[in-house]
Write a protein that holds these residues in place. Structure first.
Motif, PDB file in Angstrom:
ATOM      1  N   GLN A 118     -69.133 -73.868 -31.192  1.00  0.00           N
ATOM      2  CA  GLN A 118     -69.590 -74.649 -29.979  1.00  0.00           C
ATOM      3  C   GLN A 118     -69.446 -73.649 -28.815  1.00  0.00           C
ATOM      4  OE1 GLN A 118     -67.284 -78.441 -30.276  1.00  0.00           O
ATOM      5  NE2 GLN A 118     -69.448 -79.192 -29.928  1.00  0.00           N
ATOM      6  N   ARG A 119     -70.550 -73.738 -27.920  1.00  0.00           N
ATOM      7  CA  ARG A 119     -70.346 -72.785 -26.439  1.00  0.00           C
ATOM      8  C   ARG A 119     -69.452 -73.297 -25.648  1.00  0.00           C
ATOM      9  NH1 ARG A 119     -75.476 -71.861 -22.246  1.00  0.00           N
ATOM     10  NH2 ARG A 119     -74.424 -70.500 -20.968  1.00  0.00           N
ATOM     11  N   ARG A 120     -68.692 -72.474 -25.228  1.00  0.00           N
ATOM     12  CA  ARG A 120     -67.511 -72.986 -24.143  1.00  0.00           C
ATOM     13  C   ARG A 120     -67.977 -72.476 -22.916  1.00  0.00           C
ATOM     14  NH1 ARG A 120     -63.889 -69.863 -20.885  1.00  0.00           N
ATOM     15  NH2 ARG A 120     -61.700 -70.861 -20.872  1.00  0.00           N
ATOM     16  N   TYR A 121     -67.602 -73.849 -21.908  1.00  0.00           N
ATOM     17  CA  TYR A 121     -68.013 -73.840 -20.403  1.00  0.00           C
ATOM     18  C   TYR A 121     -66.837 -74.036 -19.669  1.00  0.00           C
ATOM     19  CZ  TYR A 121     -72.783 -75.228 -21.970  1.00  0.00           C
ATOM     20  OH  TYR A 121     -73.832 -75.315 -22.668  1.00  0.00           O
ATOM     21  N   ARG A 135     -65.404 -79.262 -26.168  1.00  0.00           N
ATOM     22  CA  ARG A 135     -65.598 -78.003 -27.229  1.00  0.00           C
ATOM     23  C   ARG A 135     -64.486 -78.592 -28.432  1.00  0.00           C
ATOM     24  NH1 ARG A 135     -63.793 -72.429 -28.071  1.00  0.00           N
ATOM     25  NH2 ARG A 135     -65.603 -71.212 -29.088  1.00  0.00           N
ATOM     26  N   LYS A 149     -65.746 -67.674 -27.391  1.00  0.00           N
ATOM     27  CA  LYS A 149     -66.748 -67.615 -28.566  1.00  0.00           C
ATOM     28  C   LYS A 149     -66.899 -66.506 -29.206  1.00  0.00           C
ATOM     29  CE  LYS A 149     -71.395 -69.166 -29.806  1.00  0.00           C
ATOM     30  NZ  LYS A 149     -72.720 -69.608 -29.377  1.00  0.00           N
TER      31      LYS A 149
END
Length: 217
Positions: free
Chosen positions: A11-14, A6, A217
């Protein structure tokens, strides 16, 4: 890096991004391999839209010959005097070492605090030349022996903004045009960031990865 990292706030956070500031560094070793395969993929894509068969043949010939030449020098010649496994390990070691250095230099010039980001496929809200300044961070502009040695070794990539704005200008001229770019940016209130050293740029990249990995996010 795709979903593995990221790098931008949109951007999507994992969950695996939480420790990306630690576990991403080994992946930079694959930078050279990625560039080699990306060159071929880009060539194939461009050939489909090229109207000139002569230009397609020329680009394809250059790509194939340079890749073959690289393979001959790195693999073919050493095989004349060394065992196969030694040559393979040596070639991978060289490519991983160069890839790591390239990856760190590129990331330290773009994926750092103060740099601006745009989603893939989107149009940045600035003109092209201003976007190059906002999305690139220079470092180690000094005139001391260490800065000059690094500039020579990195081919001028410490002046990343100049590299983007004037890709056809020799990197030895970057220190001469850098003050002009800074003055123009000041006149037009465009943020222009220069890290004092390569160490500071790497540290900024580390902090940015940590922030992006932990931010919501």
């Amino acid at each position: 890096l795709g979903l593995l990292a990221r790098l931008a706030p949109f951007q999507r956070r994992y969950f695996w991004h939480r420790y990306q500031h630690i576990d991403l560094w080994p992946l930079y070793c694959f930078t050279v391999l990625e560039i080699m395969f990306n060159d071929l993929a880009t060539l194939v894509g461009a050939s489909r839209h090229s109207r000139s068969s002569r230009s397609r043949f020329s680009d394809t010939s250059v790509a194939i010959l340079t890749k073959l030449g690289f393979a001959v020098v790195v693999l073919g010649l050493p095989l004349l005097t060394h065992p196969f496994w030694v040559v393979v390990l040596g070639a991978l070691g060289v490519m991983f070492a160069v890839g790591f250095l390239l990856g760190v230099v590129f990331q330290s010039a773009h994926v750092v605090e103060g740099a601006e980001f745009a989603a893939a496929g989107s149009r940045p809200p600035y003109q092209w030349h201003e976007w190059q300044v906002r999305s690139s961070i220079d470092f180690s502009h000094g005139s001391g022996p260490l800065s000059r040695l690094f500039r020579w070794y990195a081919g001028g990539l410490d002046h990343q903004t100049e590299h983007h704005l004037f890709p056809r200008v020799p990197h030895t001229a970057y220190p001469l045009i850098a003050p002009v770019i800074s003055a123009v940016c000041k006149d037009y209130d465009t943020p222009r960031h220069v890290q004092p050293s390569f160490h500071a740029a790497v540290a900024s990249h580390f902090r940015h990865l940590r922030t992006m990995g932990r931010a919501v996010k």
